[in-house]
Scaffold this motif. Structure first.
Motif, PDB file in Angstrom:
ATOM      1  N   GLY B  47       0.784  -1.229   0.000  1.00  0.00           N
ATOM      2  CA  GLY B  47       0.000   0.000   0.000  1.00  0.00           C
ATOM      3  C   GLY B  47       0.814   1.276   0.000  1.00  0.00           C
ATOM      4  O   GLY B  47       0.264   2.362  -0.155  1.00  0.00           O
ATOM      5  N   ARG B  48       2.161   1.162   0.170  1.00  0.00           N
ATOM      6  CA  ARG B  48       2.946   2.394   0.217  1.00  0.00           C
ATOM      7  C   ARG B  48       3.186   2.941  -1.189  1.00  0.00           C
ATOM      8  O   ARG B  48       3.421   2.187  -2.119  1.00  0.00           O
ATOM      9  CB  ARG B  48       4.289   2.136   0.914  1.00  0.00           C
ATOM     10  CG  ARG B  48       4.851   3.431   1.481  1.00  0.00           C
ATOM     11  CD  ARG B  48       6.121   3.233   2.276  1.00  0.00           C
ATOM     12  NE  ARG B  48       7.032   4.319   2.012  1.00  0.00           N
ATOM     13  CZ  ARG B  48       8.341   4.225   2.022  1.00  0.00           C
ATOM     14  NH1 ARG B  48       8.918   3.071   2.309  1.00  0.00           N
ATOM     15  NH2 ARG B  48       9.095   5.271   1.757  1.00  0.00           N
ATOM     16  N   ARG B  49       3.125   4.231  -1.313  1.00  0.00           N
ATOM     17  CA  ARG B  49       3.301   4.903  -2.591  1.00  0.00           C
ATOM     18  C   ARG B  49       4.186   6.109  -2.426  1.00  0.00           C
ATOM     19  O   ARG B  49       4.282   6.653  -1.334  1.00  0.00           O
ATOM     20  CB  ARG B  49       1.952   5.432  -3.118  1.00  0.00           C
ATOM     21  CG  ARG B  49       1.018   4.388  -3.600  1.00  0.00           C
ATOM     22  CD  ARG B  49       1.594   3.700  -4.835  1.00  0.00           C
ATOM     23  NE  ARG B  49       0.534   2.923  -5.459  1.00  0.00           N
ATOM     24  CZ  ARG B  49      -0.406   3.457  -6.234  1.00  0.00           C
ATOM     25  NH1 ARG B  49      -0.412   4.753  -6.500  1.00  0.00           N
ATOM     26  NH2 ARG B  49      -1.342   2.697  -6.745  1.00  0.00           N
ATOM     27  N   LEU B  50       4.797   6.532  -3.503  1.00  0.00           N
ATOM     28  CA  LEU B  50       5.600   7.750  -3.489  1.00  0.00           C
ATOM     29  C   LEU B  50       4.897   8.845  -4.289  1.00  0.00           C
ATOM     30  O   LEU B  50       4.095   8.565  -5.162  1.00  0.00           O
ATOM     31  CB  LEU B  50       6.975   7.479  -4.078  1.00  0.00           C
ATOM     32  CG  LEU B  50       7.856   6.527  -3.266  1.00  0.00           C
ATOM     33  CD1 LEU B  50       9.164   6.290  -3.994  1.00  0.00           C
ATOM     34  CD2 LEU B  50       8.119   7.103  -1.879  1.00  0.00           C
ATOM     35  N   ASP B  51       5.250  10.082  -3.982  1.00  0.00           N
ATOM     36  CA  ASP B  51       4.687  11.220  -4.705  1.00  0.00           C
ATOM     37  C   ASP B  51       5.739  11.899  -5.569  1.00  0.00           C
ATOM     38  O   ASP B  51       5.536  13.021  -6.045  1.00  0.00           O
ATOM     39  CB  ASP B  51       4.142  12.256  -3.704  1.00  0.00           C
ATOM     40  CG  ASP B  51       2.751  11.866  -3.233  1.00  0.00           C
ATOM     41  OD1 ASP B  51       2.117  11.030  -3.913  1.00  0.00           O
ATOM     42  OD2 ASP B  51       2.312  12.407  -2.219  1.00  0.00           O
ATOM     43  N   THR B  52       6.867  11.198  -5.759  1.00  0.00           N
ATOM     44  CA  THR B  52       8.010  11.788  -6.453  1.00  0.00           C
ATOM     45  C   THR B  52       7.628  12.414  -7.789  1.00  0.00           C
ATOM     46  O   THR B  52       8.130  13.476  -8.156  1.00  0.00           O
ATOM     47  CB  THR B  52       9.069  10.694  -6.699  1.00  0.00           C
ATOM     48  OG1 THR B  52       9.163   9.887  -5.529  1.00  0.00           O
ATOM     49  CG2 THR B  52      10.404  11.301  -7.052  1.00  0.00           C
ATOM     50  N   LEU B  53       6.771  11.744  -8.547  1.00  0.00           N
ATOM     51  CA  LEU B  53       6.400  12.251  -9.870  1.00  0.00           C
ATOM     52  C   LEU B  53       4.966  12.771  -9.908  1.00  0.00           C
ATOM     53  O   LEU B  53       4.351  12.824 -10.963  1.00  0.00           O
ATOM     54  CB  LEU B  53       6.604  11.173 -10.936  1.00  0.00           C
ATOM     55  CG  LEU B  53       8.019  10.651 -11.145  1.00  0.00           C
ATOM     56  CD1 LEU B  53       8.102   9.818 -12.413  1.00  0.00           C
ATOM     57  CD2 LEU B  53       9.034  11.791 -11.229  1.00  0.00           C
ATOM     58  N   ARG B  54       4.431  13.159  -8.750  1.00  0.00           N
ATOM     59  CA  ARG B  54       3.063  13.704  -8.696  1.00  0.00           C
ATOM     60  C   ARG B  54       2.937  14.870  -9.685  1.00  0.00           C
ATOM     61  O   ARG B  54       3.737  15.803  -9.666  1.00  0.00           O
ATOM     62  CB  ARG B  54       2.763  14.187  -7.274  1.00  0.00           C
ATOM     63  CG  ARG B  54       1.395  14.827  -7.069  1.00  0.00           C
ATOM     64  CD  ARG B  54       0.261  13.827  -7.167  1.00  0.00           C
ATOM     65  NE  ARG B  54       0.402  12.727  -6.203  1.00  0.00           N
ATOM     66  CZ  ARG B  54      -0.160  11.517  -6.351  1.00  0.00           C
ATOM     67  NH1 ARG B  54      -0.895  11.240  -7.407  1.00  0.00           N
ATOM     68  NH2 ARG B  54       0.025  10.580  -5.450  1.00  0.00           N
ATOM     69  N   GLY B  55       1.963  14.765 -10.573  1.00  0.00           N
ATOM     70  CA  GLY B  55       1.716  15.837 -11.528  1.00  0.00           C
ATOM     71  C   GLY B  55       2.667  15.847 -12.716  1.00  0.00           C
ATOM     72  O   GLY B  55       2.580  16.728 -13.571  1.00  0.00           O
ATOM     73  N   VAL B  56       3.564  14.866 -12.792  1.00  0.00           N
ATOM     74  CA  VAL B  56       4.504  14.793 -13.918  1.00  0.00           C
ATOM     75  C   VAL B  56       3.947  13.829 -14.965  1.00  0.00           C
ATOM     76  O   VAL B  56       3.597  12.686 -14.652  1.00  0.00           O
ATOM     77  CB  VAL B  56       5.893  14.307 -13.442  1.00  0.00           C
ATOM     78  CG1 VAL B  56       6.839  14.135 -14.627  1.00  0.00           C
ATOM     79  CG2 VAL B  56       6.463  15.277 -12.423  1.00  0.00           C
ATOM     80  N   GLY B  81       3.554   7.982  -8.627  1.00  0.00           N
ATOM     81  CA  GLY B  81       2.498   8.994  -8.630  1.00  0.00           C
ATOM     82  C   GLY B  81       2.368   9.788  -9.913  1.00  0.00           C
ATOM     83  O   GLY B  81       1.663  10.796  -9.951  1.00  0.00           O
ATOM     84  N   ALA B  82       3.039   9.336 -10.985  1.00  0.00           N
ATOM     85  CA  ALA B  82       3.018  10.091 -12.240  1.00  0.00           C
ATOM     86  C   ALA B  82       1.659   9.995 -12.929  1.00  0.00           C
ATOM     87  O   ALA B  82       0.871   9.096 -12.647  1.00  0.00           O
ATOM     88  CB  ALA B  82       4.099   9.562 -13.181  1.00  0.00           C
ATOM     89  N   ASP B  83       1.413  10.917 -13.865  1.00  0.00           N
ATOM     90  CA  ASP B  83       0.264  10.830 -14.769  1.00  0.00           C
ATOM     91  C   ASP B  83       0.722  10.077 -16.004  1.00  0.00           C
ATOM     92  O   ASP B  83       1.476  10.611 -16.823  1.00  0.00           O
ATOM     93  CB  ASP B  83      -0.208  12.230 -15.166  1.00  0.00           C
ATOM     94  CG  ASP B  83      -0.727  13.024 -13.986  1.00  0.00           C
ATOM     95  OD1 ASP B  83      -1.204  12.387 -13.030  1.00  0.00           O
ATOM     96  OD2 ASP B  83      -0.650  14.260 -14.014  1.00  0.00           O
ATOM     97  N   VAL B  84       0.267   8.839 -16.144  1.00  0.00           N
ATOM     98  CA  VAL B  84       0.814   7.950 -17.160  1.00  0.00           C
ATOM     99  C   VAL B  84      -0.113   7.843 -18.367  1.00  0.00           C
ATOM    100  O   VAL B  84      -1.308   7.653 -18.215  1.00  0.00           O
ATOM    101  CB  VAL B  84       1.049   6.541 -16.576  1.00  0.00           C
ATOM    102  CG1 VAL B  84       1.696   5.637 -17.607  1.00  0.00           C
ATOM    103  CG2 VAL B  84       1.902   6.631 -15.323  1.00  0.00           C
ATOM    104  N   VAL B  85       0.465   8.000 -19.544  1.00  0.00           N
ATOM    105  CA  VAL B  85      -0.253   7.787 -20.801  1.00  0.00           C
ATOM    106  C   VAL B  85       0.497   6.719 -21.583  1.00  0.00           C
ATOM    107  O   VAL B  85       1.723   6.791 -21.698  1.00  0.00           O
ATOM    108  CB  VAL B  85      -0.307   9.090 -21.635  1.00  0.00           C
ATOM    109  CG1 VAL B  85      -0.782   8.813 -23.054  1.00  0.00           C
ATOM    110  CG2 VAL B  85      -1.199  10.119 -20.959  1.00  0.00           C
ATOM    111  N   SER B  86      -0.229   5.716 -22.087  1.00  0.00           N
ATOM    112  CA  SER B  86       0.404   4.684 -22.903  1.00  0.00           C
ATOM    113  C   SER B  86      -0.056   4.810 -24.343  1.00  0.00           C
ATOM    114  O   SER B  86      -1.244   4.950 -24.605  1.00  0.00           O
ATOM    115  CB  SER B  86       0.037   3.287 -22.386  1.00  0.00           C
ATOM    116  OG  SER B  86       0.851   2.936 -21.296  1.00  0.00           O
ATOM    117  N   VAL B  87       0.898   4.765 -25.259  1.00  0.00           N
ATOM    118  CA  VAL B  87       0.572   4.823 -26.682  1.00  0.00           C
ATOM    119  C   VAL B  87       1.231   3.634 -27.363  1.00  0.00           C
ATOM    120  O   VAL B  87       2.447   3.467 -27.287  1.00  0.00           O
ATOM    121  CB  VAL B  87       1.073   6.130 -27.326  1.00  0.00           C
ATOM    122  CG1 VAL B  87       0.733   6.150 -28.822  1.00  0.00           C
ATOM    123  CG2 VAL B  87       0.493   7.345 -26.618  1.00  0.00           C
ATOM    124  N   ALA B  88       0.425   2.786 -27.992  1.00  0.00           N
ATOM    125  CA  ALA B  88       0.960   1.658 -28.753  1.00  0.00           C
ATOM    126  C   ALA B  88       0.952   2.028 -30.224  1.00  0.00           C
ATOM    127  O   ALA B  88       0.004   2.648 -30.705  1.00  0.00           O
ATOM    128  CB  ALA B  88       0.126   0.406 -28.516  1.00  0.00           C
TER     129      ALA B  88
END
Lengths: 338, 338, 338
Positions: B47-56, B81-88
């Motif tokens: 359950g632990r998470r990081l915020d290192t890339l929050r909003g990135v 914590g990043a905002d992830v977009v995947s493009v194939a």
């Protein structure tokens, strides 16, 4: 102290769906662009997010390949806090022949409140909207309409020109208008803003536009149709080059891509006919060397990258406005359904 | 009390992109692996998470099919914590022929700050890095490089051996080195750590490696090239079997898969030549019965599953380090762009 | 004050995997449906979310195209707060020939604790469950089983009929039973609930069902098999039309789709033989005009949309139950793995 002159007078957004720009009044257009300004401020603040669509299901259903539009809607919906589901036709039941109506009902039962839809058949999102209990946003249907593209183009033009007043400014839509949903949706918004719109291309790619120009957009707003690229570009404030859809070119409408490029491609020489600070738009993806030369595409007048960035803000605005229209107590609901 | 000996002396990560391991100093490698240790601790805490890339915005653009690498980067980016977009590629504008430069500019305008890219053409991520305003991480380009694979292999070796000191330890890279970005990126990291690297396979699959071995990696660090599998495996501490890319075997470089398996497949008998506790690696997916026998693949020396798990921690480390390099005030920026 | 009669007597969920409905006792079925009721309440509350699976990796691995089931599981897992990864076979290493066992191990090493799997080969999820350290949920394997579909069908029937008691009620499964995992999984749950199940279709599509009916489901629970559609429908409380899988019809089992529709398609006339308030189900996607007429599909007895909505609640229930079984201290663990 007259309550009637209070904020209640501010124009309100009334559209549950956004299927094309033909239904947008000037007030509606201003609401979208003003909301997009607010959204752009949010996007410019690192890490800032909105909760506008918290708990709202947004389903992005694409029956055609697309990077920029699909990702743009996805980023926009997530930035508003929505629960986003993406469905690509290739991996969907659509490949099993399910009908648009069935797919729409299914996605609604799965929790979709806003349905963003791209489809190769003109009119498909209208069919979906008849069935769907939430809001439908057309992300491009066949040759017909691409309303969020027209709105992001308008935001891009206004910001590049540094004015909201386009009355009398010459805007040229250059290329394959026949197959272009971008051209059609832009004609509604640009003429609504009072721009002097010219549609220019080889005669076979202008079919139907002469008659429309004579009748007027919305029955009143005239525009000009011509095959003469020099006449079109002379004094233009904005030039929007359209994509040549190679995959749609089987019908012998064009002699060759090379000849198209020679006669209608947007080169530096041709662009010199326009105003010195003319803005160049392209809905992308570009065929560089065909409808636009690489040095123009990457040149200082090109607003192509601005268009992409503005797309996210405009789509955030549209999603939040239609979602607001569903939630509003006096919103016109769907017909009662069995 | 000499300020000069303070924390300022600790080596700092300086790379905005990670395109290959050739640019990594020993200090750089230690930074990645130490950061990966911290990330592994986070992953081990439910359950632990990081915020290192929050909003990135992290965009994962894959032009080749892949489960493990694509999902590994996706899990890593989300855990930060990043905002992830995947493009194939299959569902993207790439199928409409858009150029790498256009795609890169578009994804940046859509909000990407870190671009993770896999491409069948060697060098494609370098082209993207020239244009992109954020950080590019190469997730595998053609035959050329796969830097995060080399780093996760190194973490796996060190943890399995229980030591960070690989000086003089014999590491065998076995199989189709010619077509292997994994082999190339591993040669940089393994020789940087002082390992005694042997590259072994059928002569046609070693093309170019003899010359590289003679010149030395980085002009100085020698390794051994041989077609003699017994000589290679004798006394090895690590054996890395490479995937035989059946789809690349049209050129008549091999007589048959069966003959390859008989002469170079990693069997229990062959592995008996190595040290008793030798570590077996494979970048996956494995062709069991070809380059590796099933009992070796599933045997106690196999670290294949460890490699996958270490991949998530190493990619979290790389993503957070390059994102930090973008954000740092003195990070070398991209060339000014038109 | 007898501790033995305390809450410890309430039946508890004991299944780490859900591979088919054959292992479910009546108590198990009630646990799923009661949990689904709670989940439906959550879904009906705008913006409400659960944290049941916070930090739990759920991987949805589909080797067959599907909209409704894939999205249904995805929405369900996200509504429980899980970390969701979706892998489609087309874009995965499966296209490189990786084995089910390798894929399963890889996904576990990437962080999956619950693996939702659809596969064209009957039994594939059982193979995955032998290897996987977490929980496997079968989302449809070949012709064999589709347990969550049977459970959502049961929830739909009970809610439409307004009763939990199906004893003696006539339920007709109509159409291509031979190729239907939906029919097989429903036979277990429906007979467990005491329903009077009839399986009806053309003789070639009933192969094997006569023998099963004679032996009894679970060796004891009889059902009826017939080619006589009027006999089957007469007095039916529930009619479940099965999809004609056009893609599976190469073997000459049917003269034509038109003839199938004429002889077995669920029309208004045929449905008039059933009880006046009979419930019509279909697992979707429907071939309207083949196994079901459009006016029946969209008519007031059709519960097709209910089925989809119930699917989300039932899948939330199943995911939370199997995840609870993994986490429970006395859960039977996997065999120790090398």
């Amino acid at each position: 102290m007259t309550p009637a002159s209070g904020p209640a007078e501010a124009p309100r957004w009334r559209h549950r769906h956004l299927l094309d720009t033909d239904v947008l009044s000037l007030d509606d257009i201003e609401i979208v662009l003003r909301t997009a300004d607010e959204m752009a401020d949010v996007l410019a603040t690192p890490g800032r997010r909105l909760d506008t669509l918290r708990g709202v299901g947004v389903t992005i259903l694409f029956h055609e390949a697309s990077t920029r539009t699909r990702v743009s809607f996805e980023v926009a919906a997530k930035a508003l806090g929505a629960d986003v589901v993406s469905v690509a036709a290739a991996s969907s039941s659509v490949s099993k022949g399910e009908s648009i109506v069935d797919t729409t009902r299914t996605l609604e039962a799965l929790g979709a409140r806003v349905l963003v839809m791209r489809h190769p058949v003109s009119g498909a999102p209208y069919l979906a909207a008849e069935t769907f209990g939430g809001a439908v946003v057309n992300a491009g249907d066949g040759w017909h309409a691409h309303p969020t593209q027209a709105l992001l183009d308008l935001r891009t033009i206004r910001r590049r020109l540094g004015t909201t007043d386009l009355r009398g400014r010459k805007v040229v839509i250059l290329g394959d208008a026949l197959h272009s949903r971008v051209a059609r949706s832009n004609l509604w918004t640009l003429t609504a803003c009072g721009a002097d719109v010219w549609v220019c291309g080889p005669a076979p790619l202008l079919r139907g536009f002469e008659a429309w120009a004579t009748a007027g957009v919305g029955g009143t707003r005239r525009f000009t149709v011509t095959t003469d690229v020099a006449a079109a570009l002379r004094g233009a404030t904005v030039v929007m080059a359209l994509r040549i859809q190679k995959e749609r070119m089987g019908a012998g409408l064009l002699p060759s891509l090379r000849e198209y490029a020679a006669r209608y491609g947007l080169s530096r020489e041709r662009l010199a006919l326009a105003e010195p600070d003319a803005v160049v738009l392209h809905p992308g993806p570009m065929n560089e060397g065909v409808e636009i030369e690489p040095d123009v595409a990457a040149g200082p007048r090109s607003a192509v990258t601005d268009q992409v960035a503005n797309g996210v803000a405009v789509r955030m605005a549209v999603l939040s406005l239609v979602a607001g229209a569903i939630a509003a107590p006096d919103a016109p609901g769907p017909a009662a359904r069995a």
